[in-house]
Structures are given as structure tokens and as C-alpha cells.
Design a protein around this motif. Structure first.
Motif, PDB file in Angstrom:
ATOM      1  N   UNK A   9       0.829  -1.211   0.000  1.00 59.79           N
ATOM      2  CA  UNK A   9       0.000   0.000   0.000  1.00 59.79           C
ATOM      3  C   UNK A   9       0.861   1.259   0.000  1.00 59.79           C
ATOM      4  N   UNK A  10       2.115   1.126  -0.442  1.00 60.28           N
ATOM      5  CA  UNK A  10       3.011   2.276  -0.450  1.00 60.28           C
ATOM      6  C   UNK A  10       2.585   3.360  -1.435  1.00 60.28           C
ATOM      7  N   UNK A  11       1.615   3.046  -2.294  1.00 61.67           N
ATOM      8  CA  UNK A  11       1.128   4.039  -3.262  1.00 61.67           C
ATOM      9  C   UNK A  11       0.175   5.043  -2.637  1.00 61.67           C
ATOM     10  N   UNK A  12      -0.376   4.728  -1.451  1.00 67.22           N
ATOM     11  CA  UNK A  12      -1.298   5.627  -0.739  1.00 67.22           C
ATOM     12  C   UNK A  12      -2.516   6.016  -1.573  1.00 67.22           C
ATOM     13  N   UNK A  13      -2.902   5.140  -2.467  1.00 72.00           N
ATOM     14  CA  UNK A  13      -4.101   5.392  -3.259  1.00 72.00           C
ATOM     15  C   UNK A  13      -3.895   6.325  -4.436  1.00 72.00           C
ATOM     16  N   UNK A  14      -2.637   6.569  -4.813  1.00 72.39           N
ATOM     17  CA  UNK A  14      -2.330   7.489  -5.923  1.00 72.39           C
ATOM     18  C   UNK A  14      -1.826   6.674  -7.105  1.00 72.39           C
ATOM     19  N   UNK A  17       1.607   7.552  -8.606  1.00 70.30           N
ATOM     20  CA  UNK A  17       2.704   7.099  -7.747  1.00 70.30           C
ATOM     21  C   UNK A  17       2.922   5.598  -7.922  1.00 70.30           C
ATOM     22  N   UNK A  18       1.833   4.849  -8.057  1.00 66.45           N
ATOM     23  CA  UNK A  18       1.945   3.409  -8.272  1.00 66.45           C
ATOM     24  C   UNK A  18       2.626   3.120  -9.609  1.00 66.45           C
ATOM     25  N   UNK A  19       2.320   3.931 -10.618  1.00 65.42           N
ATOM     26  CA  UNK A  19       3.000   3.785 -11.908  1.00 65.42           C
ATOM     27  C   UNK A  19       4.500   4.050 -11.760  1.00 65.42           C
ATOM     28  N   UNK A  20       4.841   5.045 -10.928  1.00 68.99           N
ATOM     29  CA  UNK A  20       6.260   5.324 -10.678  1.00 68.99           C
ATOM     30  C   UNK A  20       6.940   4.135 -10.030  1.00 68.99           C
ATOM     31  N   UNK A  21       6.236   3.505  -9.076  1.00 65.75           N
ATOM     32  CA  UNK A  21       6.786   2.320  -8.419  1.00 65.75           C
ATOM     33  C   UNK A  21       7.020   1.198  -9.430  1.00 65.75           C
ATOM     34  N   UNK A  26      11.033  -1.747 -12.844  1.00 64.16           N
ATOM     35  CA  UNK A  26      11.577  -2.120 -14.150  1.00 64.16           C
ATOM     36  C   UNK A  26      13.018  -1.648 -14.281  1.00 64.16           C
ATOM     37  N   UNK A  27      13.265  -0.387 -13.955  1.00 65.47           N
ATOM     38  CA  UNK A  27      14.599   0.194 -14.107  1.00 65.47           C
ATOM     39  C   UNK A  27      15.611  -0.502 -13.204  1.00 65.47           C
ATOM     40  N   UNK A  28      15.172  -0.915 -12.009  1.00 68.05           N
ATOM     41  CA  UNK A  28      16.083  -1.546 -11.055  1.00 68.05           C
ATOM     42  C   UNK A  28      16.443  -2.968 -11.448  1.00 68.05           C
ATOM     43  N   UNK A  29      15.699  -3.535 -12.409  1.00 63.55           N
ATOM     44  CA  UNK A  29      16.012  -4.884 -12.858  1.00 63.55           C
ATOM     45  C   UNK A  29      15.155  -5.972 -12.242  1.00 63.55           C
ATOM     46  N   UNK A  30      14.099  -5.592 -11.522  1.00 64.32           N
ATOM     47  CA  UNK A  30      13.212  -6.598 -10.942  1.00 64.32           C
ATOM     48  C   UNK A  30      12.548  -7.410 -12.051  1.00 64.32           C
ATOM     49  N   UNK A  31      12.300  -8.659 -11.763  1.00 63.74           N
ATOM     50  CA  UNK A  31      11.658  -9.536 -12.753  1.00 63.74           C
ATOM     51  C   UNK A  31      10.146  -9.385 -12.756  1.00 63.74           C
ATOM     52  N   UNK A  32       9.580  -9.049 -11.595  1.00 67.28           N
ATOM     53  CA  UNK A  32       8.131  -8.918 -11.465  1.00 67.28           C
ATOM     54  C   UNK A  32       7.800  -7.726 -10.578  1.00 67.28           C
ATOM     55  N   UNK A  33       6.587  -7.230 -10.748  1.00 66.07           N
ATOM     56  CA  UNK A  33       6.028  -6.166  -9.917  1.00 66.07           C
ATOM     57  C   UNK A  33       4.717  -6.701  -9.348  1.00 66.07           C
TER      58      UNK A  33
END
Length: 215
Positions: A9-14, A17-21, A26-33
Motif C-alpha cells: 500500500x506504499x502508493x497511498x491510493x495514488x 505514484x503506483x505507476x512510478x513504483x 523495471x529500471x532496477x532490474x526486478x523480474x516482477x512487480x
């Protein structure tokens, strides 16, 4: 070892902001979100103590679809953590075939039975706070073939290193034949992943924020 970036819930309903996360994942190299998908009115009653909190962080299905479409555009795979039946149906209808079941639903029989009716679904099953009996209970309903991985973890944020209890993974190896993962809520980004790799984990999940000042 695959890396899953957990937004919780780190997006706080925004939505932006969730798109930024999603983008930094993606940029950090994570395989999944992974995101926790909830229809609040289907999840809890209005007199529940956290109803207002959940309402303030809720997205409509249209907003969720916008996020999912955005993640396709930036080419990061999403694993929805569905928290009740309505959200599961919506995510399934969107096209998701890999989902996550939150540890709090591991004995939610009606929910598990609904998921079990979809023969093309694969599941990451979280097991925090569950006993071996409860894990077997969920597996018996879902079907062994549906399990992509069993996830352990300690449900406290941040988790102290002495509370990680990584040896539970050895117990899982003795009792089950599934891939293993760990939902790591510690602040460590070096030693814990190495220990999980040594334990044979194929997935690690880490909570993320855009800034360490946001917790």
C-alpha cells in the motif's frame, strides 16, 4: 533467483505514484512487480476498524486496468495479490494466469475453492504465520499442480535479522516438492538475498518505495 518488487500500500491510493513504483521496479532490474488488489466493499464491512484506511487507498477496476496496461507498455510482468473473490475474478478476466495468495487467506476455503476452479491458474502461496497443517490444507484445495512457489517470510516491517527464520525453508524442502520463495521485509539488501540463494530459493520479494524517506 527471480526478484519481485512489492508495492503493497506504499502508493497511498495514488495511481501516478503506483505507476512510478512500477517504473522504478523495471529500471532496477526486478523480474516482477506485485500489487495488492482489493475491492474494499467485497473485502470488509464498513464497521471494520481499517475500512476507511482501505477506502482511501482503493482503486477502481478502470484504474487497475490503466496500471496493468502501463506495465505492459514498460514491459514488466505483474503478479496481482488478490485479496478477495471480486478482485480475483477481475484479474482473471483481464488475463492474469499467475497470481499471489496472501498468507491471511491460506485457510479461506471459499476463496481457495474459487481459484481452484480455474484450471489454467498458477499460484504463489504465501505461508507467513501458517502451520504445516494449514499449508497442506491449502494445497489440498488448490491442487499441487497449481503451485508455482511456496513463500515464507516474517510479517513485520521492517523485520529484524534475528526474526527472519530462514530455517523454515528447510522444513518446506522436507515436506513439499515445490519451488520456494521468501517475502523479505528486512532492510538488508546484501546478506539476506545471499542466504536465501544458499537455501535454494528461486524467488525473493522486497517491499519498495521511491525514497527511503517514504515508509
Amino acid at each position: 533467483m527471480k526478484v519481485i518488487a512489492e508495492s503493497a500500500f506504499n502508493h497511498n491510493g495514488k495511481l501516478d505514484y503506483l505507476k512510478e513504483l512500477a517504473l522504478i521496479s523495471k529500471v532496477s532490474g526486478a523480474d516482477f512487480f506485485t500489487v495488492q488488489v482489493m475491492n474494499v466493499d467485497a473485502f470488509c464491512t464498513k464497521d471494520y476498524s481499517k475500512h476507511e484506511l482501505y477506502k482511501n487507498t482503493e482503486f477502481t477496476q478502470l484504474e487497475w486496468n490503466k496500471l496493468f496496461n502501463y506495465c505492459k507498455e514498460i514491459e514488466i510482468d505483474v503478479i496481482p495479490c488478490v485479496l478477495e473473490e471480486e478482485s480475483f475474478k477481475n484479474c482473471y478476466d483481464y488475463g492474469f494466469r499467475l497470481i499471489k495468495i496472501h498468507a491471511t487467506d491460506i485457510t479461506n476455503e471459499p476463496f481457495l475453492k474459487l481459484i481452484a476452479t480455474k484450471h489454467d491458474i498458477k499460484v504463489i502461496l504465501e505461508t507467513q504465520c501458517a502451520t504445516i497443517f494449514e499449508v497442506k490444507y491449502a494445497l489440498n484445495i488448490l491442487g499441487e499442480e497449481k503451485i508455482e512457489a511456496l513463500f515464507s517470510g516474517f510479517s513485520n516491517y521492517p523485520t529484524e535479522i534475528e526474526d527472519l527464520n530462514l530455517n523454515v525453508l528447510d522444513s518446506f524442502k522436507k515436506n513439499f516438492s515445490h519451488k520456494l520463495g521468501y517475502a523479505d521485509h528486512s532492510l538488508d539488501v546484501a546478506n539476506t538475498p545471499l542466504m536465501l540463494l544458499a537455501k535454494g530459493c528461486e524467488y525473493i520479494e522486497k517491499h519498495i518505495t521511491i525514497s527511503r524517506n517514504n515508509r
